[in-house]
Design a protein around this motif. Structure first.
Motif, PDB file in Angstrom:
ATOM      1  N   ALA A  25      16.324   3.844 -11.671  1.00 25.96           N
ATOM      2  CA  ALA A  25      15.980   2.716 -11.359  1.00 25.96           C
ATOM      3  C   ALA A  25      16.209   2.599  -9.882  1.00 25.96           C
ATOM      4  O   ALA A  25      15.798   1.887  -9.104  1.00 25.96           O
ATOM      5  N   THR A  26      17.216   3.235  -9.412  1.00 26.60           N
ATOM      6  CA  THR A  26      17.702   3.282  -7.949  1.00 26.60           C
ATOM      7  C   THR A  26      16.684   4.200  -6.872  1.00 26.60           C
ATOM      8  O   THR A  26      16.885   3.895  -5.872  1.00 26.60           O
ATOM      9  N   VAL A  27      15.636   4.945  -7.832  1.00 24.27           N
ATOM     10  CA  VAL A  27      14.836   5.517  -6.816  1.00 24.27           C
ATOM     11  C   VAL A  27      13.483   4.879  -6.596  1.00 24.27           C
ATOM     12  O   VAL A  27      13.075   4.124  -7.517  1.00 24.27           O
ATOM     13  N   ARG A  28      13.078   4.540  -5.462  1.00 21.40           N
ATOM     14  CA  ARG A  28      12.114   3.669  -5.172  1.00 21.40           C
ATOM     15  C   ARG A  28      10.629   4.068  -5.606  1.00 21.40           C
ATOM     16  O   ARG A  28      10.437   5.335  -5.474  1.00 21.40           O
ATOM     17  N   THR A  29       9.871   3.039  -5.793  1.00 21.12           N
ATOM     18  CA  THR A  29       8.461   3.347  -6.041  1.00 21.12           C
ATOM     19  C   THR A  29       7.755   2.846  -4.829  1.00 21.12           C
ATOM     20  O   THR A  29       8.054   2.170  -3.913  1.00 21.12           O
ATOM     21  N   GLY A  30       6.292   2.644  -5.088  1.00 21.34           N
ATOM     22  CA  GLY A  30       5.655   1.425  -4.118  1.00 21.34           C
ATOM     23  C   GLY A  30       6.098   0.415  -4.121  1.00 21.34           C
ATOM     24  O   GLY A  30       5.681  -0.336  -3.052  1.00 21.34           O
ATOM     25  N   ARG A  31       6.665  -0.262  -5.062  1.00 18.86           N
ATOM     26  CA  ARG A  31       6.863  -1.939  -4.972  1.00 18.86           C
ATOM     27  C   ARG A  31       8.442  -1.844  -4.650  1.00 18.86           C
ATOM     28  O   ARG A  31       9.334  -0.962  -4.929  1.00 18.86           O
ATOM     29  N   PRO A  34      14.863  -5.038  -6.734  1.00 14.09           N
ATOM     30  CA  PRO A  34      16.244  -5.251  -6.484  1.00 14.09           C
ATOM     31  C   PRO A  34      17.001  -4.227  -6.995  1.00 14.09           C
ATOM     32  O   PRO A  34      18.369  -4.058  -6.245  1.00 14.09           O
ATOM     33  N   GLN A  35      16.861  -3.599  -7.786  1.00 15.59           N
ATOM     34  CA  GLN A  35      17.673  -2.458  -8.474  1.00 15.59           C
ATOM     35  C   GLN A  35      18.030  -1.530  -7.466  1.00 15.59           C
ATOM     36  O   GLN A  35      18.875  -0.722  -7.688  1.00 15.59           O
ATOM     37  N   LEU A  36      17.242  -1.179  -6.377  1.00 16.02           N
ATOM     38  CA  LEU A  36      17.296  -0.134  -5.480  1.00 16.02           C
ATOM     39  C   LEU A  36      18.633  -0.573  -4.696  1.00 16.02           C
ATOM     40  O   LEU A  36      19.205   0.361  -3.936  1.00 16.02           O
ATOM     41  N   PHE A  37      18.856  -1.831  -4.303  1.00 17.97           N
ATOM     42  CA  PHE A  37      19.824  -2.201  -3.498  1.00 17.97           C
ATOM     43  C   PHE A  37      21.337  -2.323  -4.071  1.00 17.97           C
ATOM     44  O   PHE A  37      22.075  -2.659  -3.561  1.00 17.97           O
ATOM     45  N   ASN A  87      17.299   7.914   2.115  1.00 21.82           N
ATOM     46  CA  ASN A  87      16.081   7.870   1.310  1.00 21.82           C
ATOM     47  C   ASN A  87      15.341   6.632   0.746  1.00 21.82           C
ATOM     48  O   ASN A  87      14.963   6.287  -0.095  1.00 21.82           O
ATOM     49  N   LEU A  88      15.734   5.696   1.624  1.00 20.02           N
ATOM     50  CA  LEU A  88      15.235   4.198   1.296  1.00 20.02           C
ATOM     51  C   LEU A  88      14.316   3.809   2.341  1.00 20.02           C
ATOM     52  O   LEU A  88      13.181   3.551   1.696  1.00 20.02           O
ATOM     53  N   GLY A  89      14.312   4.235   3.498  1.00 19.95           N
ATOM     54  CA  GLY A  89      13.342   4.268   4.411  1.00 19.95           C
ATOM     55  C   GLY A  89      12.977   2.663   4.925  1.00 19.95           C
ATOM     56  O   GLY A  89      11.746   2.406   5.150  1.00 19.95           O
ATOM     57  N   ALA A  90      13.914   1.819   4.552  1.00 20.75           N
ATOM     58  CA  ALA A  90      13.678   0.443   4.814  1.00 20.75           C
ATOM     59  C   ALA A  90      14.375   0.053   6.173  1.00 20.75           C
ATOM     60  O   ALA A  90      15.420   0.634   6.470  1.00 20.75           O
ATOM     61  N   ASN A  91      13.526  -0.885   6.872  1.00 19.13           N
ATOM     62  CA  ASN A  91      14.424  -1.541   8.035  1.00 19.13           C
ATOM     63  C   ASN A  91      14.780  -3.047   7.794  1.00 19.13           C
ATOM     64  O   ASN A  91      13.582  -3.785   7.952  1.00 19.13           O
ATOM     65  N   PRO A  92      15.670  -3.642   7.629  1.00 17.01           N
ATOM     66  CA  PRO A  92      16.179  -4.961   7.365  1.00 17.01           C
ATOM     67  C   PRO A  92      15.963  -5.391   8.576  1.00 17.01           C
ATOM     68  O   PRO A  92      16.229  -5.231   9.886  1.00 17.01           O
ATOM     69  N   THR A  93      15.659  -6.904   8.395  1.00 13.10           N
ATOM     70  CA  THR A  93      15.553  -8.031   9.570  1.00 13.10           C
ATOM     71  C   THR A  93      16.588  -9.114   9.130  1.00 13.10           C
ATOM     72  O   THR A  93      16.620  -9.592   7.824  1.00 13.10           O
TER      73      THR A  93
END
Length: 184
Positions: A25-31, A34-37, A87-93
Motif C-alpha cells: 500500500a505504500t507504493v504509489r499508483t496513479g491515484r 493517504p496510505q502512501l504518506f 520514490n514519491l515524486g511529489a511536490n508539496p505546497t
C-alpha cells in the motif's frame, strides 16, 4: 503442544501477510492514496515521528492529498519530510494551515520500477514466512521425543499446507498490486 505450535505459526504468518499488504500500500499508483504518506518519518522536535501521528490525511481529488497537521508548528517539517521522501515524486505546497500534495502522472518507466519494487517487497515477505516455517519446524522437531515421530510428521504436512496458503495470499496481493500499478 503441536496444535499450539501450529496456531502460533499461523498467527505469525497472518501478521507477515498483513505486513506485506501494508508494504504494498505504500507504493504509489496513479491515484493519490493517504496510505502512501502514513509512515513517512517527520522530524518532530528532534525525533522521527510517522506522519499519521502528526496530521490527518485526506484524499480530496484523484491525485491530491490534503494534510492537516494537529500542531501548526509542524507544518514546515511535514512539508520537508514529504519533499525528501524518495520514490514519491511529489511536490508539496504549504498555505500556512495545510499541506497540499499533488501527485504527478506516472510514466510507463516509473510504473515498471514500482512493479520491480513491489515484487522485491513480495519476495521479502515470502522469505519471512519461510523463516517462520523454519522456526516452527525446529519447534516440532524438539517435540519428537514427547509425542512421537508420526505425530510430528503429520504436523509438518499441516505446517507445509499453512505455509503454502500464506505464500499464495502474498502472491495474490502482489498480482493485484501489479495490475493496479500497470493500469493506465
Amino acid at each position: 503442544m503441536i496444535s499450539d505450535v501450529l496456531a502460533d505459526t499461523a498467527t505469525r504468518m497472518d501478521r507477515a501477510v498483513d505486513g506485506a499488504k501494508d508494504d504494498f500500500a505504500t507504493v504509489r499508483t496513479g491515484r493519490a492514496n493517504p496510505q502512501l504518506f502514513q509512515k513517512i518519518p517527520v522530524d518532530y522536535y528532534g525525533s522521527p515521528t510517522p506522519l499519521a501521528q502528526l496530521a490527518s490525511l485526506n484524499n480530496t481529488e484523484a491525485r491530491t492529498i490534503v494534510i492537516t497537521p494537529y500542531d501548526k508548528s509542524a507544518l514546515k517539517a511535514i512539508e520537508q519530510a514529504i519533499r525528501d521522501t524518495p520514490n514519491l515524486g511529489a511536490n508539496p505546497t504549504n498555505d500556512g494551515t495545510i499541506v497540499r500534495v499533488s501527485m504527478p502522472e506516472l510514466t510507463e518507466e516509473r510504473r515498471k520500477e514500482y512493479v520491480k519494487l513491489v515484487r522485491t517487497k513480495g519476495e521479502d515477505a515470502k522469505v519471512h514466512v519461510r523463516g517462520i516455517r523454519r522456526k516452527a519446524k525446529d519447534d516440532l522437531d524438539a517435540l519428537k521425543s514427547d509425542v512421537g515421530e508420526d505425530e510430528v510428521a503429520r504436523a509438518e504436512k499441516e505446517l507445509d499446507s499453512i505455509t503454502k496458503a500464506h505464500v499464495d495470499l502474498i502472491d495474490e496481493a502482489l498480482k493485484r498490486k501489479e495490475a493496479e500499478l500497470l493500469e493506465v
